[in-house]
Design an enzyme around this catalytic site. Structure first.
Site, PDB file in Angstrom:
ATOM      1  N   SER A  81       0.794  -1.229   0.000  1.00  0.00           N
ATOM      2  CA  SER A  81       0.000   0.000   0.000  1.00  0.00           C
ATOM      3  C   SER A  81       0.827   1.279   0.000  1.00  0.00           C
ATOM      4  CB  SER A  81      -0.948   0.008   1.204  1.00  0.00           C
ATOM      5  OG  SER A  81      -1.961  -0.961   1.034  1.00  0.00           O
ATOM      6  N   LYS A  84      -0.081   3.699  -2.726  1.00  0.00           N
ATOM      7  CA  LYS A  84      -1.097   4.745  -2.605  1.00  0.00           C
ATOM      8  C   LYS A  84      -0.477   6.142  -2.529  1.00  0.00           C
ATOM      9  CE  LYS A  84      -4.564   1.817  -0.311  1.00  0.00           C
ATOM     10  NZ  LYS A  84      -3.876   0.531  -0.233  1.00  0.00           N
ATOM     11  N   SER A 325      -5.766   3.314   4.719  1.00  0.00           N
ATOM     12  CA  SER A 325      -5.274   2.537   3.577  1.00  0.00           C
ATOM     13  C   SER A 325      -6.425   1.938   2.781  1.00  0.00           C
ATOM     14  CB  SER A 325      -4.325   1.424   4.040  1.00  0.00           C
ATOM     15  OG  SER A 325      -3.519   0.972   2.976  1.00  0.00           O
TER      16      SER A 325
END
Length: 533
Positions: A81, A84, A325
């Protein structure tokens, strides 16, 4: 840099490393500054869980980019993640902080309360639409004295392509919220904005042995529920969606006299879920839909806009993405970038838009590969040095304060809510986590003991243990406690405040194979229900 320490004891070797010979004190040089930091991080990385694994670590000055530490920083790894960071930064740059999603309902101008023909609801990619928002759209139509739709309800999701999942997403993840399907017209299961999913609330019946009571958010019969769960003396519920159909099996027991539990599962074809929810909203608003539901058709030109819904601005949505997240929001944003750049939201156009937006901030897309927006794909490959390049470059962006403020803060919120507490990193580290099976990452900002702003990135792959989060935390604490005068021993003292998990327990967890309907261990702490942060 080295610091000289005088020791007056006449012991052979002191704990501080000073050497004495026949009562004579010999000053032992101790590394300080970046040398001490490097030695401390090297020691942290000398952990048996990283044997035969890959760890890329870079520490740099946040304002100048001067590198203080680099170990395998140019080696590619899956960032989880941490990806992101790229998507949200690119969106703030290309779309702007004031960007909003607009969902439109259109059709022929109503005459005597009747819309003669089809009613179109056109999505622009908004992943935050809730059941209440569809209710409001229906209420807005009713406020215009519309009582009948003499035609079909058409769900227009053509802003995005029809590819619902990312490249190389593991099939076993597709029923969970972080693997939910991507659509330009969707509905979320609550204010945590897990788009394209349904939350199943499981409550006890009136007496022991009674069937558990199941309700859904949003209210819908789009998903078939097979409920064999009962009321018992403890809560142990399994919620499992079939792989290729919208049938959800709920089994186990829920403890009597409690508020029960819940689980959220992604649906197949979220456009149809959204249309089903909106059709129910129309009915509840007293509007008669005479036709059927249709999907995937473009809204024709020339119709009248009858109602609209506007999302919160991107400046607010960024925190909704980064702190917990949120994968479904990020994937929608990824394709939104592509849609605004080319007229069609696809993974390819989204990737190109991300690359184009971030080049000016020092991100070299040549050595990396972004296969999706949220970091779920096993094809994603990024270097720790690329992440620190982004972190340094973003400081010059007009949107930096929004982006920085959206990052999780150690021991305060998001996926770092329970990490690094009681250390110099607490309330200091602002960083993005990354978590997949055998993938762990942490990249962000920290102010060291001299008040110097630093960036760091830790990307660890190919480990067989259930977690290496404590290793990341020790590195972050080491960077936070670093100064021009701090020794390796002093930095290590601060890092040792992070507890090392029990290795036997970690090894046992890593060997466990999740049952159907169970998430793997060591994913983002906010993805579990309830969250384990």
């Amino acid at each position: 840099m080295r610091k000289r320490t005088l020791i007056s004891s006449a012991v052979a070797v002191t704990a501080a490393g000073a050497i004495t010979i026949a009562g004579t004190v010999v000053a032992q040089a101790q590394e300080t500054g970046s040398d001490a930091l490097a030695a401390a991080i090297d020691a942290i990385l000398h952990d048996k869980r990283l044997t035969d694994s890959q760890a890329g670590v870079v520490v740099a000055d946040a304002n100048t980019g001067e590198v203080l530490y680099d170990r395998n920083g140019d080696k590619r790894g899956n960032p989880g993640s941490n990806e992101k960071l790229f998507t949200t930064a690119a969106a703030l740059e290309a779309l702007g902080e004031d960007f909003t999603y607009v969902t439109e309902v259109s059709g022929d101008r109503p005459v005597d309360g009747v819309v003669a023909g089809d009613l179109y609801v056109r999505g622009s990619g908004d992943p935050t639409l809730l059941e209440a928002d569809y209710d409001q759209l229906a209420a807005d139509l009713a406020a215009r004295d519309i009582s009948t739709i003499d035609g079909d309800l058409v769900a227009d999701d053509t802003a995005f392509d029809a590819v619902r999942s990312g490249v190389a997403w593991p099939w076993e993840d597709l029923q969970f919220t972080y693997g939910s399907e991507i659509s330009a017209l969707t509905v979320a299961s609550g204010t945590d904005y897990n788009a394209g999913s349904v939350r199943f609330e499981v409550k006890p019946g009136a007496a022991a042995g009674d069937p558990a009571v199941i309700t859904t958010i949003p209210k819908t019969d789009y998903v078939e529920i097979v409920n064999t769960a009962t009321t018992g003396t403890s809560t142990n519920i399994s919620v499992n969606r079939a792989r290729n159909e919208n049938t959800v099996y709920i089994s186990g027991t829920v403890k009597a006299g409690t508020n029960g539990t819940f689980a959220t599962r992604a649906v197949i074809d979220p456009t149809r879920l959204a249309a089903d929810v909106f059709a129910d909203s129309l009915e509840e608003a007293g509007i008669d839909l005479t036709g059927e539901l249709r999907f995937g058709e473009t809204t024709p030109q020339g119709g009248e806009t009858l109602a609209t819904h506007t999302s919160a601005p991107l400046s607010e949505l960024t925190a909704d993405i980064l702190k917990p997240s949120n994968a479904s929001m990020t994937e929608a944003l990824f394709k939104t970038l592509g849609y605004h750049a080319t007229g069609l939201g696809t993974a390819a156009s989204g990737k190109a838009a991300v690359y184009a937006a971030l080049t000016k901030y020092g991100v070299d897309n040549g050595p990396i590969r972004l296969a999706d927006g949220a970091g779920i794909s096993r094809h994603d490959l990024v270097m720790a040095s690329t992440l620190t390049d982004l972190l340094v470059g973003a400081k010059t962006a007009p949107w930096f304060s929004t982006w920085y403020g959206a990052l999780p803060v150690a021991c305060e919120d998001g996926t770092l809510a329970s990490r690094m507490c009681g250390t110099p990193a607490a309330s200091n580290v602002h960083a993005k986590t990354g978590s997949l099976t055998s993938v762990s990452a942490l990249s962000g900002y920290v102010t060291d003991a001299d008040g110097r702003e630093l960036v760091f990135s830790v990307v660890i792959n190919d480990f067989l243990w259930s977690t290496v989060k404590d290793i990341e935390d020790k590195i972050a604490v080491a960077v936070a406690s670093h100064s021009a005068e701090t020794t390796e021993a002093e930095i290590s003292t601060f890092s040792s405040e992070i507890d090392t998990p029990d290795f036997a327990e970690l090894e046992a967890e890593a060997e466990e194979i999740p049952a159907e309907g169970e998430m793997p261990v060591s994913l983002e702490c906010t993805w579990y229900e309830p969250a384990i942060c």
